[in-house]
Write a protein that holds these residues in place. Structure first.
Motif, PDB file in Angstrom:
ATOM      1  N   THR A 122       3.551  -2.970  16.221  1.00 32.82           N
ATOM      2  CA  THR A 122       3.983  -3.311  14.826  1.00 32.82           C
ATOM      3  C   THR A 122       2.853  -3.196  13.835  1.00 32.82           C
ATOM      4  O   THR A 122       1.736  -3.756  14.256  1.00 32.82           O
ATOM      5  CB  THR A 122       4.763  -4.585  14.824  1.00 32.82           C
ATOM      6  OG1 THR A 122       5.748  -4.773  15.753  1.00 32.82           O
ATOM      7  CG2 THR A 122       4.998  -4.881  13.521  1.00 32.82           C
ATOM      8  N   VAL A 161      13.096   2.997  19.512  1.00 31.03           N
ATOM      9  CA  VAL A 161      13.857   1.923  18.458  1.00 31.03           C
ATOM     10  C   VAL A 161      12.806   1.869  17.301  1.00 31.03           C
ATOM     11  O   VAL A 161      11.514   1.535  17.394  1.00 31.03           O
ATOM     12  CB  VAL A 161      13.687   0.446  19.058  1.00 31.03           C
ATOM     13  CG1 VAL A 161      14.506  -0.164  18.051  1.00 31.03           C
ATOM     14  CG2 VAL A 161      14.679   0.735  20.239  1.00 31.03           C
ATOM     15  N   GLU A 162      13.409   2.100  16.107  1.00 25.36           N
ATOM     16  CA  GLU A 162      12.529   1.945  14.976  1.00 25.36           C
ATOM     17  C   GLU A 162      12.892   0.796  14.151  1.00 25.36           C
ATOM     18  O   GLU A 162      14.274   0.522  13.966  1.00 25.36           O
ATOM     19  CB  GLU A 162      12.487   3.412  13.900  1.00 25.36           C
ATOM     20  CG  GLU A 162      11.878   4.475  14.598  1.00 25.36           C
ATOM     21  CD  GLU A 162      10.676   4.273  14.650  1.00 25.36           C
ATOM     22  OE1 GLU A 162       9.884   3.665  13.459  1.00 25.36           O
ATOM     23  OE2 GLU A 162       9.930   5.057  15.738  1.00 25.36           O
ATOM     24  N   ARG A 163      11.883  -0.324  13.720  1.00 25.78           N
ATOM     25  CA  ARG A 163      12.247  -1.388  13.023  1.00 25.78           C
ATOM     26  C   ARG A 163      11.577  -1.521  11.822  1.00 25.78           C
ATOM     27  O   ARG A 163      10.337  -1.205  11.465  1.00 25.78           O
ATOM     28  CB  ARG A 163      11.982  -2.500  13.667  1.00 25.78           C
ATOM     29  CG  ARG A 163      12.542  -2.605  15.360  1.00 25.78           C
ATOM     30  CD  ARG A 163      12.218  -3.881  15.976  1.00 25.78           C
ATOM     31  NE  ARG A 163      12.920  -3.614  17.356  1.00 25.78           N
ATOM     32  CZ  ARG A 163      13.820  -3.855  17.915  1.00 25.78           C
ATOM     33  NH1 ARG A 163      14.684  -4.225  16.980  1.00 25.78           N
ATOM     34  NH2 ARG A 163      14.210  -3.872  19.271  1.00 25.78           N
ATOM     35  N   ASN A 165      11.125  -4.239   8.204  1.00 28.54           N
ATOM     36  CA  ASN A 165      11.172  -5.582   7.742  1.00 28.54           C
ATOM     37  C   ASN A 165      10.681  -5.688   6.210  1.00 28.54           C
ATOM     38  O   ASN A 165       9.395  -5.273   6.281  1.00 28.54           O
ATOM     39  CB  ASN A 165      10.665  -6.656   8.506  1.00 28.54           C
ATOM     40  CG  ASN A 165      10.821  -7.932   8.276  1.00 28.54           C
ATOM     41  OD1 ASN A 165       9.925  -8.643   7.663  1.00 28.54           O
ATOM     42  ND2 ASN A 165      11.763  -8.533   8.106  1.00 28.54           N
ATOM     43  N   THR A 187      15.998  -6.697   7.385  1.00 34.60           N
ATOM     44  CA  THR A 187      15.450  -5.975   8.255  1.00 34.60           C
ATOM     45  C   THR A 187      16.553  -4.815   8.830  1.00 34.60           C
ATOM     46  O   THR A 187      17.665  -5.138   8.795  1.00 34.60           O
ATOM     47  CB  THR A 187      15.260  -6.758   9.837  1.00 34.60           C
ATOM     48  OG1 THR A 187      14.559  -7.886   9.415  1.00 34.60           O
ATOM     49  CG2 THR A 187      14.849  -6.237  10.894  1.00 34.60           C
ATOM     50  N   ASP A 189      17.135  -1.945  12.096  1.00 33.12           N
ATOM     51  CA  ASP A 189      16.836  -1.740  13.285  1.00 33.12           C
ATOM     52  C   ASP A 189      17.735  -0.052  13.409  1.00 33.12           C
ATOM     53  O   ASP A 189      18.795   0.136  13.072  1.00 33.12           O
ATOM     54  CB  ASP A 189      17.089  -2.472  13.969  1.00 33.12           C
ATOM     55  CG  ASP A 189      16.557  -3.596  13.989  1.00 33.12           C
ATOM     56  OD1 ASP A 189      15.387  -3.748  13.564  1.00 33.12           O
ATOM     57  OD2 ASP A 189      17.117  -4.836  14.315  1.00 33.12           O
ATOM     58  N   GLU A 190      16.865   0.836  14.067  1.00 34.22           N
ATOM     59  CA  GLU A 190      17.645   2.121  14.471  1.00 34.22           C
ATOM     60  C   GLU A 190      17.228   2.583  15.887  1.00 34.22           C
ATOM     61  O   GLU A 190      15.920   2.656  16.113  1.00 34.22           O
ATOM     62  CB  GLU A 190      17.241   2.926  13.341  1.00 34.22           C
ATOM     63  CG  GLU A 190      18.017   4.590  13.583  1.00 34.22           C
ATOM     64  CD  GLU A 190      17.725   5.539  12.406  1.00 34.22           C
ATOM     65  OE1 GLU A 190      17.048   5.130  11.574  1.00 34.22           O
ATOM     66  OE2 GLU A 190      18.394   6.439  12.352  1.00 34.22           O
ATOM     67  N   LEU A 193      19.613  -0.131  20.708  1.00 37.24           N
ATOM     68  CA  LEU A 193      19.252  -1.607  20.574  1.00 37.24           C
ATOM     69  C   LEU A 193      19.957  -2.422  21.533  1.00 37.24           C
ATOM     70  O   LEU A 193      20.006  -3.748  21.561  1.00 37.24           O
ATOM     71  CB  LEU A 193      20.198  -1.795  19.093  1.00 37.24           C
ATOM     72  CG  LEU A 193      19.510  -0.999  17.984  1.00 37.24           C
ATOM     73  CD1 LEU A 193      20.430  -1.339  16.622  1.00 37.24           C
ATOM     74  CD2 LEU A 193      18.205  -1.110  17.905  1.00 37.24           C
ATOM     75  N   THR A 219      22.351   1.605  14.910  1.00 38.83           N
ATOM     76  CA  THR A 219      21.828   0.907  13.591  1.00 38.83           C
ATOM     77  C   THR A 219      22.307  -0.357  13.481  1.00 38.83           C
ATOM     78  O   THR A 219      23.379  -0.836  13.948  1.00 38.83           O
ATOM     79  CB  THR A 219      22.085   1.669  12.291  1.00 38.83           C
ATOM     80  OG1 THR A 219      23.702   1.761  12.117  1.00 38.83           O
ATOM     81  CG2 THR A 219      21.783   3.122  12.505  1.00 38.83           C
TER      82      THR A 219
END
Length: 378
Positions: A122, A161-163, A165, A187, A189-190, A193, A219
């Protein structure tokens, strides 16, 4: 990974409330923290150390780094009904830089963590500035995470996983005794999950039950709105209240509130007592028992997506000290905190109990979280 959900849920609540921005545009103080944490509840034991080191390296620049370990021993309700107990360790490292330019405080950082089946990276940036005679502080932030999910029982299984925020905060000093803070988080998320091990259960043709791997949407978008107020009493004590509302595109709506009281003494002690209440409804695709295999597009039996509520009672005692014989130490503190949590699930049943399928008793458990840490300012 599954075993840490309950604790991370608890930690997330604390962090979301604790991170409601109260910082003014000043560099953080030079300090060194050593922490040990222990969680026990619901068949899960988690413990480990944490270190934080922060140093101002030039007049406008401060650098910090941290190290954090979770050692997990799990035989939770998810594990005993679907798999064997296991042990694993998660290690996290982080580096953060703060730069002060007038009334602007710019921050950027990088955190990486790994365990045997999950790697997370991150990056984050943020800015805060004081306005109106330093009575108002506004902060903006953005984080982006790139995670890799694997399965310890399958060498070829690997998903991404891509996040993202986005954060906004506003702190306002209303009177000499009262401050309020407003915070908003969005946020997205994709990717993969869900937990790669957890399975849902469904009724079979013989009136019994069968299990299959969960299927989640790819998603998720969530938002959280928080408000905190502090009132400083004449004898240096503080009383505070916090409320937070959460919702997401999976159909979950959650609320929590907290009251706390902090009381200092003349001989260096600071005590805090607190009470927190949390509740949420289930996700749209959650069910304790589905009618059939592949009954719908998305199917989950994660108890963290069910309807439940939790209550927390906590106490913290801190003692501040000065070491007059050590010139490089300005001051220090020793801190001990204990939180007792109670979780009650409204539509998640204990499938480990022998009973008619779908009529098992509802699940619930208690947990304790202990933290001991020492802080040194130098």
């Amino acid at each position: 990974m599954a075993a840490t959900r309950t604790k991370r849920h608890f930690v997330l609540i604390i962090l979301l409330l604790a991170c409601l921005p109260l910082t003014a545009a000043i560099l953080p103080e030079d300090r060194f923290d050593v922490l040990y944490h222990y969680y026990a509840g619901g068949g899960v034991d988690i413990s480990g150390p944490s270190l934080l080191f922060r140093k101002q390296v030039a007049a406008p620049l401060s650098v910090s780094t941290h190290y954090y370990v979770d050692t997990i021993s799990s035989a939770s309700i998810d594990v005993v009904t679907q798999a064997s107990p296991y042990n694993e360790e998660r290690t996290e490292y982080g580096l953060n830089v703060d730069y002060l330019n007038g009334k602007n405080l710019l921050s950027m950082g990088y955190t990486t963590s790994s365990e045997n089946d999950y790697v997370a990276n991150t990056v984050n940036v943020g800015i805060s500035q004081d306005f109106f005679g330093d009575l108002t502080n506004i902060s903006l932030g953005f984080s982006r995470g790139s995670d890799t999910v694997s399965r310890s029982t399958d060498n070829v299984f690997e998903r991404a996983v891509e996040r993202r925020n986005y954060r906004f905060g506003l702190s306002q000093i209303l009177t000499k005794n009262m401050t309020v803070t407003f915070a908003f988080d969005l946020t997205t998320d994709e990717g993969f999950l869900n937990n790669p091990y957890r399975r849902y259960r469904y009724s079979d043709l013989a009136g019994g039950e069968s299990w299959d791997y969960e299927v989640y949407p790819g998603t998720r978008t969530s938002n959280a709105l928080g408000l905190r107020g502090l009132y400083y009493l004449p004898y240096r004590a503080v009383v505070g209240a916090e409320v937070r509302q959460f919702s997401d595109t999976w159909g979950i709506n959650a609320q929590n509130w907290q009251l706390f009281y902090r009381h200092p003494t003349d001989n260096g002690w600071l005590f805090e007592v607190r009470y927190r209440q949390y509740s949420q409804n289930r996700a749209d695709f959650y069910s304790d028992l589905f009618d059939a295999q592949n009954a719908q597009n998305y199917m989950a039996r994660d108890k963290e997506l069910s309807t439940y509520e939790s209550q927390t009672f906590g106490i913290t005692a801190s003692y501040g000290f000065n070491l007059s014989g050590v010139q490089w130490i300005d001051r220090g503190s020793i801190n001990l905190s204990w939180d007792h949590l109670r979780f009650d699930y409204a539509d998640f049943r204990n499938a480990d109990v022998s009973s008619d399928v779908g009529n098992e008793p509802l699940y619930g458990f208690s947990a304790n979280v202990i933290q001991v840490y020492i802080s040194v300012w130098y």
